[in-house]
Each structure stands twice: as C-alpha cells, then as structure tokens.
Design a protein around this motif. Sequence first.
Motif, short mmCIF file in Angstrom:
data_model
loop_
_atom_site.label_atom_id
_atom_site.label_comp_id
_atom_site.label_asym_id
_atom_site.label_seq_id
_atom_site.Cartn_x
_atom_site.Cartn_y
_atom_site.Cartn_z
N ARG A 57 -32.57 78.95 29.45
CA ARG A 57 -32.15 78.04 28.38
C ARG A 57 -33.33 77.78 27.45
O ARG A 57 -34.45 77.62 27.91
CB ARG A 57 -31.69 76.70 28.97
N PRO A 58 -33.09 77.71 26.16
CA PRO A 58 -34.19 77.38 25.24
C PRO A 58 -34.62 75.93 25.47
O PRO A 58 -33.80 75.02 25.38
CB PRO A 58 -33.58 77.58 23.86
N PRO A 59 -35.88 75.69 25.79
CA PRO A 59 -36.32 74.35 26.16
C PRO A 59 -36.24 73.33 25.04
O PRO A 59 -36.17 72.13 25.30
CB PRO A 59 -37.76 74.54 26.63
N GLY A 60 -36.21 73.77 23.81
CA GLY A 60 -36.13 72.83 22.69
C GLY A 60 -34.72 72.41 22.34
O GLY A 60 -34.52 71.52 21.53
N ALA A 61 -33.72 73.03 22.95
CA ALA A 61 -32.33 72.68 22.66
C ALA A 61 -32.00 71.31 23.22
O ALA A 61 -32.53 70.88 24.24
CB ALA A 61 -31.39 73.73 23.27
N VAL A 62 -31.12 70.61 22.53
CA VAL A 62 -30.72 69.27 22.96
C VAL A 62 -30.15 69.32 24.38
O VAL A 62 -30.47 68.47 25.22
CB VAL A 62 -29.72 68.64 21.97
N VAL A 98 -34.54 54.76 29.19
CA VAL A 98 -35.85 55.09 28.62
C VAL A 98 -36.14 56.59 28.73
O VAL A 98 -36.56 57.22 27.74
CB VAL A 98 -36.97 54.25 29.27
N LEU A 99 -35.92 57.17 29.90
CA LEU A 99 -36.16 58.61 30.03
C LEU A 99 -35.22 59.40 29.12
O LEU A 99 -35.62 60.41 28.54
CB LEU A 99 -36.01 59.05 31.48
N GLY A 100 -33.97 58.95 29.00
CA GLY A 100 -33.04 59.63 28.10
C GLY A 100 -33.56 59.64 26.68
O GLY A 100 -33.55 60.68 26.00
N ALA A 101 -34.02 58.48 26.23
CA ALA A 101 -34.55 58.40 24.86
C ALA A 101 -35.81 59.26 24.71
O ALA A 101 -35.94 60.00 23.72
CB ALA A 101 -34.86 56.94 24.52
N LEU A 102 -36.71 59.19 25.67
CA LEU A 102 -37.96 59.93 25.55
C LEU A 102 -37.79 61.43 25.64
O LEU A 102 -38.53 62.19 25.00
CB LEU A 102 -38.94 59.47 26.65
N LEU A 103 -36.83 61.90 26.43
CA LEU A 103 -36.71 63.35 26.66
C LEU A 103 -35.65 64.03 25.81
O LEU A 103 -35.73 65.24 25.60
CB LEU A 103 -36.45 63.60 28.15
N VAL A 104 -34.70 63.29 25.30
CA VAL A 104 -33.64 63.91 24.49
C VAL A 104 -33.88 63.70 22.99
O VAL A 104 -33.73 64.64 22.21
CB VAL A 104 -32.25 63.39 24.90
N PRO A 106 -36.56 63.50 21.04
CA PRO A 106 -37.44 64.43 20.31
C PRO A 106 -36.77 65.76 20.00
O PRO A 106 -37.01 66.36 18.95
CB PRO A 106 -38.62 64.62 21.27
N ARG A 107 -35.91 66.21 20.87
CA ARG A 107 -35.19 67.48 20.61
C ARG A 107 -34.15 67.29 19.52
O ARG A 107 -33.94 68.19 18.70
CB ARG A 107 -34.55 67.96 21.91
N VAL A 108 -33.51 66.14 19.49
CA VAL A 108 -32.57 65.84 18.41
C VAL A 108 -33.33 65.83 17.08
O VAL A 108 -32.88 66.42 16.10
CB VAL A 108 -31.84 64.50 18.65
N GLY A 109 -34.49 65.17 17.07
CA GLY A 109 -35.30 65.14 15.85
C GLY A 109 -35.74 66.52 15.41
O GLY A 109 -35.71 66.85 14.22
N ALA A 110 -36.14 67.35 16.36
CA ALA A 110 -36.56 68.72 16.02
C ALA A 110 -35.39 69.52 15.47
O ALA A 110 -35.55 70.28 14.51
CB ALA A 110 -37.13 69.42 17.27
#
Length: 115
Positions: A57-62, A98-104, A106-110
């Motif tokens: 899986r591409p690691p940058g994908a949501v 918190v983990l959801g916000a921190l880990l998901v 940034p990928r949404v932003g990218a």
Amino acid sequence: MSDRRWLVIDLVLVGVFAVIGRLSHYGTLTAGGWWTTAWPFLAGTLLAWVALVAVRRPPGAVASGVVVWLGALVGGMLLRQASGQGTATAFVVVATLVLGALLVLPRVGARVRRR
C-alpha cells in the motif's frame, strides 16, 4: 513524499502523542517516562507499517494512514495491557481521537496539496 519520510513522520507523531500524554498527566517529562508511554504505540505503528509493506500500500494514502492509526492504537493498547499499563476507557477514547488526528490528517493534507 517518500515511503521513509512517512515512516519517520508517523513515528515522530506517535512520539509527540506520548509527550503530550506525559506532560498532561505528570507535568514533567523524562526519557524513561516518555519511553514507558511511547514504546507500545511505536511498536504498534511499526507493525502497521509491516502490514502496509506486505500488501504494498502507498504509505502516503489516506487509507494507509487509517491502517497506521489502527495499528498504533490497537497494537499500543494490547501491548500496554500485556505490560501491566493502564487501558482505561477514557484513555482509549482520547488515544483513538488524538492518534487518528495525528496519523490520518497529515495524509489528508498531503492529498489536498497534491490536487
């Protein structure tokens, strides 16, 4: 963004999660205290990354961010429980958010930036 950069970002953000938790509950931060809090979630994050690599899986994908989030959360909680650390319901709820916000996020932003 390269695969390795996402791995580093994820590990740093999980480390930040542990810093926030230690400071909010204890008011101070030591390396040992941070490690006690962080290691189960860091291990869960790495296990999620192994799964991402295994299924290519591409690691940058949501969706990959969701995998990392769930790996960090579930793996972290299981390892905390196994090591005699707390998994109170309130902690699980806060960690989930918190983990959801921190880990998901940034990928949404990218993803938004790429469009």
